[in-house]
Design an enzyme around this catalytic site. Sequence first.
Site, short mmCIF file in Angstrom:
data_model
loop_
_atom_site.label_atom_id
_atom_site.label_comp_id
_atom_site.label_asym_id
_atom_site.label_seq_id
_atom_site.Cartn_x
_atom_site.Cartn_y
_atom_site.Cartn_z
CB ALA A 24 1.98 0.81 -3.31
CG ASP A 25 4.90 4.82 -1.88
OD1 ASP A 25 3.71 5.05 -2.11
OD2 ASP A 25 5.37 4.72 -0.72
CE LYS A 42 -3.61 -2.31 2.74
NZ LYS A 42 -4.39 -2.26 4.02
CG HIS A 43 0.11 4.52 -2.49
ND1 HIS A 43 1.14 4.49 -3.39
CD2 HIS A 43 -1.02 4.33 -3.22
CE1 HIS A 43 0.67 4.29 -4.60
NE2 HIS A 43 -0.64 4.19 -4.53
CB SER A 44 4.46 5.81 2.35
OG SER A 44 5.45 4.91 1.92
#
EC number: 2.3.1.78
Length: 655
Positions: free
Chosen positions: A298-299, A288-290
């Site tokens: 994800a980033d 998942k994004h930070s």
Amino acid sequence: MTGGSSSRRRRAEERSSAAGTERGSRREAVGGMGAGPALAALLLAGSVLSATLLAPGRRAEPDLDEKRNVELKMDQALLLIHNELLGTSLTVYWKSDYCYQCTFQPLANVSHGGKPAKPSVAPVSVSTQHGSILQVNSTLEERAACRLEYKFGEFGNYSLLVQHASSGANKIACDIIVNENPVDSNLPVSIAFLVGLALIIAVSLLRLLLSLDDVNNWISKAIASRETDRLINSELGSPSRADPLSADYQPETRRSANRLRCVDTFRGLALVLMVFVNYGGGKYWYFKHSSWNGLTVADLVFPWFVFIMGTSIFLSMTSILQRGCSKLKLLGKIVWRSFVLICIGVIIVNPNYCLGPLSWDKVRIPGVLQRLGVTYFVVAVLEFFFWKPVPDSCALESSCFSLRDITSSWPQWLTILTLESIWLALTFFLPVPGCPTGYLGPGGIGDLGKYPHCTGGAAAYIDRLLLGDSHLYQHPSSTVLYHTEVAYDPEGVLGTINSIVMAFLGVQAGKILLYYKDQMKAILTRFAAWCCILGLISIVLTKVSANEGFIPINKNLWSISYVTTLGCFAFFILLILYPVVDVRGLWTGAPFFYPGMNSILVYVGHEVFENYFPFQWKLADEQSHKEHLIQNIVATALWVLIAYVLYKKKLFWKI
């Protein structure tokens, strides 16, 4: 009758021999890029899927949880707080050690113990994604009685014992004991990765074996024998289907002279990762994004996609202009493509087909394709107005030296540096009402709760002024960890400037590939140099720290350190892919090459059909990482398979 049959067999053998010779030369030209890569891709997807099936899911039935009326969800553990202090009530506070400078949040209130043998117990659920910091306060004195850090495991059962220390009656001791061991929630990912890697090695060894002369001769004889029988049957009147091994079969799509397979492979790699993380990535936090500063898997994908888009801009524009295309027509294509990307993006990010009529008051304007459209337009127009023909042989001209690919683009570089100066000036010097100037934090409970409504600083302020608060993303990644309550869009206006910078770094990679074409050493040297330069800039800006640098790496802000870091990674990947895929031919780029050739279709398709079967179905256990991982791998593999089928049928969606 026998003589006629023998004559037909001789003619068939001669034709089979000629066809075999042509097939052999075609195999050498293609480099084994037939059905083998697709088979490898399917086997890889199947192996990863089977590996996840072997991994354990969640723990056994939580009898103790049911007694305590605490229903554990994914990435949670049960904590039983035992208050053994007679006549003293407790308040327990919690915060994640991943939450930078966050204030403590109330976790539970525990009444005082009634009897020494019967302490008061309060059951609570705690997060297992990161380490936890617990602080126990005595309600009588309103001070911290003890503080401790601990990393809980998923579905584990723990007890926090708060009691008088043996060294003195006025001292309080806090200890955590394990009642029930947690499950290893990362095991499905580990097994899937290892089995997939093992299968890749096995397929590579098989291809190496098939490339040996003895094995190849044996296979050629077997094919020739089958071809002979087929030709005999054909002459006898038996119907036959088109054979993919026949001389007129051409599985490869025609590509322009400037098109490199490593570019499509890189684009496909970023796209496949993007599909996987957008579908959930097994619900693991690192997919998942930070929440704010820092990097997760994800980033990585969006900046890489932007980078390789920049590379493609220069390669395709050079190819079009070299073919004598009208500049006015090319400019029209640039404007149209940008407009279509933005329109498709607005449609995708506002899926109201199941929620009733669309409300124009709440339409989200920014988005991934919208940013790609704007970035593409700026970079393509910039290259269009300052484009210069690529020199035929840069190595033979003394004026080229080692910086021709940069010096020939000085107007573009001057424009990019001006844009970056604008980003720095607006980010650090634009006054934001109610917030400190130059603020880069998440707001909410971060920064000790001093600036709860300042999420994103100048970037959010500009978006609210230009687009309006209701037209932004309402659930940013900072909401869960930092408890932010204001809208913030990670694809906002200010961050688009650094997206343009990222794309131009990709343009620079494309210029290196064409200016020094067929000079592997020169190309790899420049890739390595850019990798080192961007890496050093990132080190200086971040001080090799997630939060303490001058400009931290931040995907939500698209900070300049985020661009230099991901640009460094992108040049490094090209440094590996170019010699392996395009020069030595050690890898065809499969399975990533196929979605890379049809990137717009795969991206739009995976967004539109995200909630439809077979890309999603009801899980038996919604709180199981294993089941979510299986579902997301299957969905991602299906899009790779769709891209492969479309590639074989030569169907491509181009804007």
